[in-house]
Motif scaffolding. Structure first.
Motif, short mmCIF file in Angstrom:
data_model
loop_
_atom_site.label_atom_id
_atom_site.label_comp_id
_atom_site.label_asym_id
_atom_site.label_seq_id
_atom_site.Cartn_x
_atom_site.Cartn_y
_atom_site.Cartn_z
N GLY A 86 -6.57 -1.71 -0.04
CA GLY A 86 -7.15 -1.18 1.19
C GLY A 86 -6.16 -0.36 1.99
N ALA A 87 -4.95 -0.90 2.17
CA ALA A 87 -3.92 -0.19 2.93
C ALA A 87 -3.50 1.08 2.23
N SER A 134 -5.32 2.93 0.13
CA SER A 134 -6.39 3.91 0.22
C SER A 134 -6.41 4.58 1.59
N LEU A 135 -6.25 3.78 2.63
CA LEU A 135 -6.25 4.33 3.99
C LEU A 135 -5.07 5.27 4.18
N ARG A 136 -3.91 4.88 3.68
CA ARG A 136 -2.72 5.73 3.81
C ARG A 136 -2.92 7.06 3.09
N LEU A 172 -5.75 8.51 2.33
CA LEU A 172 -6.76 9.29 3.04
C LEU A 172 -6.13 10.06 4.21
N MET A 173 -5.22 9.40 4.92
CA MET A 173 -4.59 10.03 6.08
C MET A 173 -3.57 11.08 5.67
#
Length: 316
Positions: A157-158, A160-162, A164-165
């Motif tokens: 999760g972390a 993927s979020l990183r 994406l940003m």
């Protein structure tokens, strides 16, 4: 400027940055830790995407043969190839090579290197996006299959979020800004300058990688790896990268793709990211980081020489 320096300025600066980062890692790690590296990655991605039209990116996505071949090499072919080659290395070094092969395409540099050679950087950008967004499934999946154990940690999760940003958001912002005619015309007018700025940004990212790698290498006890093992590891890493590069180049040509697409597929299909690779490799022991560091350095230096030789046109 002398023709030699004008042609090879980037390679010379690259070697200098790598040498300084590795040699002075203890002195530089503190100051650099205060710098927001993520913002630098996002900035390079933004600068890389700004001169690209949306039609270029969508055109790259629709070019299923070129993009598909690059993804096939990066996601499907690289891990088992490394597993076979790693048979000649000791356990930790072999695992490190497998980890290096399983991580996604390196952030930003594939597109920057492709543009440097006048290739289709939109294809490289798409491959970067796809492999990084898929890595939270691909990376643990391959490691589980090839190593048969799961004593590594990966916060999907972390991660993927990183990604994406750092990868997706800057590209989307660049395309949103291009909807303004003023920005679109400005980006087209200063395309060469933006390309140079992206290359300088990549050199800054290389410094971060070199310092991080140099600092980690200092944690390994001297004499743990002898000269023969070092030489064999470097040969395996170099062979893995060149085989993937050649497969992309030759395979894309066999598909009838133009020269610019061949360069993009060869680079994007063979480059691997240090950022994720070091974190995962450390879970398997200190020696496992050596192939990842070697892959990072080799791909930067070797691909710079290959791009300067095979490139369509110098863009700097």
């Amino acid at each position: 400027m002398h023709p030699f320096f004008r042609r090879h300025w980037f390679l010379l600066l690259l070697l200098g940055v790598l040498a300084i980062g590795m040699a002075f890692a203890p002195e530089l790690v503190g100051p650099l830790s205060q710098f927001p590296r993520g913002w630098l990655v996002a900035l390079v991605m933004f600068i890389t995407a700004l001169p690209m039209s949306l039609s270029q990116i969508t055109g790259a996505i629709s070019n299923r043969r070129a993009v598909g071949l690059a993804l096939l090499l990066s996601i499907v072919a690289a891990p088992p190839l490394a597993w076979v080659i790693a048979r000649v290395l000791n356990d930790q070094l072999g695992i490190g090579l497998i980890v290096a092969a399983c991580v996604p395409c390196t952030l930003a540099s594939a597109a920057v290197w492709t543009r440097r050679g006048g290739g289709n950087d939109a294809i490289a950008l798409v491959v970067t996006l796809v492999t990084n967004l898929a890595c939270f499934l691909v990376l643990p999946g391959w490691l589980s299959v090839l190593l048969g154990k799961e004593d590594y940690s990966l916060d999907a999760g972390a991660l993927s979020l990183r990604l994406l940003m750092l990868v997706v958001a800057p590209v989307m912002l660049a395309q949103l800004l291009r909807s303004s005619g003023i920005v679109m015309n400005w980006a087209g007018k200063y395309r060469v300058e933006l390309s140079t700025a992206a290359q300088l940004g990549m050199l800054a990212m290389v410094l971060f990688g070199a310092v991080s790698a140099g600092n980690m290498l200092r944690t390994i006890e001297p004499g743990t790896v002898n000269l023969m093992e070092w030489s064999l590891m470097i040969g395996c890493v170099l062979g893995s990268h060149l085989l993937l590069f050649a497969a992309g180049w030759i395979g894309c040509r066999a598909l009838g793709e133009p020269h610019g697409n061949q360069l993009a597929v060869a680079i994007a299909g063979s480059q691997k990211t240090l950022m994720i690779g070091l974190d995962v490799a450390l879970a398997f022991g200190g020696l496992a980081i050596l192939p990842m560091v070697a892959y990072h350095i080799i791909q930067l230096v070797v691909d710079t020489m290959l791009v300067d030789r095979l490139g369509v046109k110098e863009t700097d």
